[in-house]
Design an enzyme around this catalytic site. Structure first.
Site, PDB file in Angstrom:
ATOM      1  N   ARG A 104       0.879  -1.182   0.000  1.00 29.53           N
ATOM      2  CA  ARG A 104       0.000   0.000   0.000  1.00 29.53           C
ATOM      3  C   ARG A 104       0.905   1.217   0.000  1.00 29.53           C
ATOM      4  NH1 ARG A 104      -5.292   1.664   3.488  1.00 29.53           N
ATOM      5  NH2 ARG A 104      -6.129   0.208   1.956  1.00 29.53           N
ATOM      6  N   HIS A 131      -7.425   0.717  -6.316  1.00 31.93           N
ATOM      7  CA  HIS A 131      -7.668  -0.097  -5.114  1.00 31.93           C
ATOM      8  C   HIS A 131      -8.335  -1.409  -5.565  1.00 31.93           C
ATOM      9  CE1 HIS A 131      -7.927  -1.162  -1.057  1.00 31.93           C
ATOM     10  NE2 HIS A 131      -8.779  -0.271  -0.578  1.00 31.93           N
ATOM     11  N   GLN A 134     -10.195  -3.907  -3.112  1.00 31.78           N
ATOM     12  CA  GLN A 134     -11.508  -3.418  -2.687  1.00 31.78           C
ATOM     13  C   GLN A 134     -12.564  -3.794  -3.730  1.00 31.78           C
ATOM     14  OE1 GLN A 134     -12.338  -1.540   0.256  1.00 31.78           O
ATOM     15  NE2 GLN A 134     -14.339  -2.214  -0.481  1.00 31.78           N
ATOM     16  N   ASP A 226     -17.154   6.971  -1.214  1.00 34.12           N
ATOM     17  CA  ASP A 226     -15.842   6.868  -0.570  1.00 34.12           C
ATOM     18  C   ASP A 226     -15.608   8.193   0.144  1.00 34.12           C
ATOM     19  OD1 ASP A 226     -13.193   6.287   0.113  1.00 34.12           O
ATOM     20  OD2 ASP A 226     -12.412   6.522  -1.919  1.00 34.12           O
ATOM     21  N   CYS A 267     -16.478   1.801   0.795  1.00 31.97           N
ATOM     22  CA  CYS A 267     -15.267   1.010   1.075  1.00 31.97           C
ATOM     23  C   CYS A 267     -14.805   1.190   2.517  1.00 31.97           C
ATOM     24  CB  CYS A 267     -14.164   1.386   0.096  1.00 31.97           C
ATOM     25  SG  CYS A 267     -13.745   3.131   0.126  1.00 31.97           S
ATOM     26  N   ARG A 295     -13.518  -8.407   2.173  1.00 29.10           N
ATOM     27  CA  ARG A 295     -12.098  -8.155   1.862  1.00 29.10           C
ATOM     28  C   ARG A 295     -11.294  -9.415   2.181  1.00 29.10           C
ATOM     29  NH1 ARG A 295     -10.230  -3.000   1.751  1.00 29.10           N
ATOM     30  NH2 ARG A 295      -8.403  -4.068   0.930  1.00 29.10           N
TER      31      ARG A 295
HETATM   32  N1  NVA Z   1      -9.840   6.842  -1.530  1.00 26.69           N
HETATM   33  C1  NVA Z   1      -9.471   6.440  -0.186  1.00 26.69           C
HETATM   34  C2  NVA Z   1      -9.751   5.003   0.026  1.00 26.69           C
HETATM   35  C3  NVA Z   1      -9.508   4.504   1.413  1.00 26.69           C
HETATM   36  C4  NVA Z   1      -9.750   3.033   1.566  1.00 26.69           C
HETATM   37  C5  NVA Z   1      -8.008   6.769   0.055  1.00 26.69           C
HETATM   38  O1  NVA Z   1      -7.198   6.562  -0.862  1.00 26.69           O
HETATM   39  O2  NVA Z   1      -7.678   7.207   1.144  1.00 26.69           O
HETATM   40  N1   CP Z   2     -11.300   0.127   2.562  1.00 29.21           N
HETATM   41  C1   CP Z   2     -10.017   0.062   2.972  1.00 29.21           C
HETATM   42  O1   CP Z   2      -9.079  -0.191   2.204  1.00 29.21           O
HETATM   43  O2   CP Z   2      -9.851   0.304   4.304  1.00 29.21           O
HETATM   44  P1   CP Z   2      -8.479   0.530   5.072  1.00 29.21           P
HETATM   45  O3   CP Z   2      -7.913   1.832   4.574  1.00 29.21           O
HETATM   46  O4   CP Z   2      -8.852   0.566   6.510  1.00 29.21           O
HETATM   47  O5   CP Z   2      -7.556  -0.598   4.759  1.00 29.21           O
END
Ligand code: NVA
Ligand code: CP
Length: 313
Positions: A104, A131, A134, A226, A267, A295
């Site tokens: 990540r 993502h 997800q 989101d 999400c 997930r």
């Molecule tokens: N769009 C959000 C998704 C979090 C799971 C981010 O990138 O922070």
């Molecule tokens: N939806 C998701 O990826 O959550 P986290 O950021 O908590 O991993």
């Protein structure tokens, strides 16, 4: 050839369907898969925060009989990547120790670089662009709740971000028609949109961007949102919130679907009162916690396909 999940572009529609079939079976009969990753270690490199992704990968790898290694890139206990060791060298070193990498991070180039320079599968656990894990869990959830994804209309309401991009690519891989409902100033990336639309045309589905919320949601089976401020965007928070004013999913927008059985998906993490009203988030249409649980199942299927004994066909 080593397979990866850098984005959903790495999967065909048939492979996506196969992964979801395995995920559903793992959910129903988890005991069958306890040795899929026996003797295998997976590096989990996280440069951004996480609740669901980290926990579901750690628990999932453990449930498959493997060893998860949680690694960060900052602070005194972080990897040397955080002090400038190259992706090239990191990929080569990790390939000598572990059997797969979950990452990540911010730039998609890091995910692509690990895949290019290493010799083990790389899984994108969220970048600024995508993502995919997800979206796979979301497909499993929609299949469970609606009996299938073929011909369903999913409307994503919010900024054209990483989650929106992965849903756009999921559409043609799942038979769903996707609408991204966003202000004109927060449209999805033009190149990703063009690729999603080309894939959709080939698959006989559609991917559209519609600015007006009421117009966008008409006839939807799923409304999805989101957070308005993604990780790494804190400096732009005020501006993003102002641009997205009017894009809250509330009871009125759910009703504007014209479908009393429309699902609400998110999400997570959620911000009640911003992208979703508390009434919808905690109401009868909301499937967000099943979505979160999925997930685990979708990622276990992915791990078993990339690192374990499952085959893509
Ligand atoms: N769009 C959000 C998704 C979090 C799971 C981010 O990138 O922070
Ligand atoms: N939806 C998701 O990826 O959550 P986290 O950021 O908590 O991993």
């Amino acid at each position: 050839m080593t397979r990866h999940l850098r984005s959903l572009l790495d999967l065909s529609a048939a492979e996506t369907g196969r992964l979801i079939d395995i995920a559903a079976d793992m959910k129903a009969t988890p005991g069958k898969y306890g040795a899929e990753l026996s003797g295998k270690s997976v590096a989990m490199i996280f440069s951004k925060q996480s609740t669901r992704t980290r926990i579901s990968f750690e628990v999932g790898i453990h449930q498959l009989g493997g060893q998860p290694l949680f690694l960060t890139t900052s602070g005194g206990s972080g990897m040397q990547m955080g002090r400038g060791e190259t992706i090239h060298d990191t990929a080569k070193v990790l390939s000598r120790f572990v059997h797969g990498i979950v990452i990540r991070t911010f730039g998609q180039a890091e995910v692509d670089g690990l895949a290019e320079h290493g010799s083990i599968p790389v899984i994108n656990a969220l970048t600024d662009d995508y993502h995919p894990c997800q979206a796979l869990a979301d497909m499993l959830t929609i299949r469970e709740k609606l009996g299938g994804t073929e011909g369903k209309k999913l409307v994503y309401v919010g900024a054209g971000n990483n989650v929106a991009h992965s849903l756009m690519l999921l559409g043609p891989r799942s038979g769903m028609n996707i609408v991204v409902n966003c202000p004109d100033s927060l449209r999805p990336d033009a190149k990703i949109l063009a690729r999603a639309q080309a894939d959709a045309a080939a698959a006989g589905t559609t991917v559209e961007v519609i600015v007006d919320p009421k117009e966008a949601v008409a006839g939807a089976h799923v409304l999805y949102t989101d957070t308005w401020v993604s990780m790494g965007q804190d400096d732009a928070a005020k501006e993003l919130m102002a641009k997205l004013d009017g894009y809250t999913i509330d009871g009125a927008l759910m009703a504007a679907t014209g479908n009393k059985d429309a699902l609400f998906m998110h999400c997570l993490p959620a911000h009640r009162g911003d992208e979703v009203s508390a009434e919808v988030m905690d109401g009868r249409s909301s499937v967000v916690f099943d979505q979160a649980e999925n997930r685990l199942h979708a990622q276990k299927a992915l791990l078993a396909l990339l690192l374990g004994g499952q085959s893509w066909t």
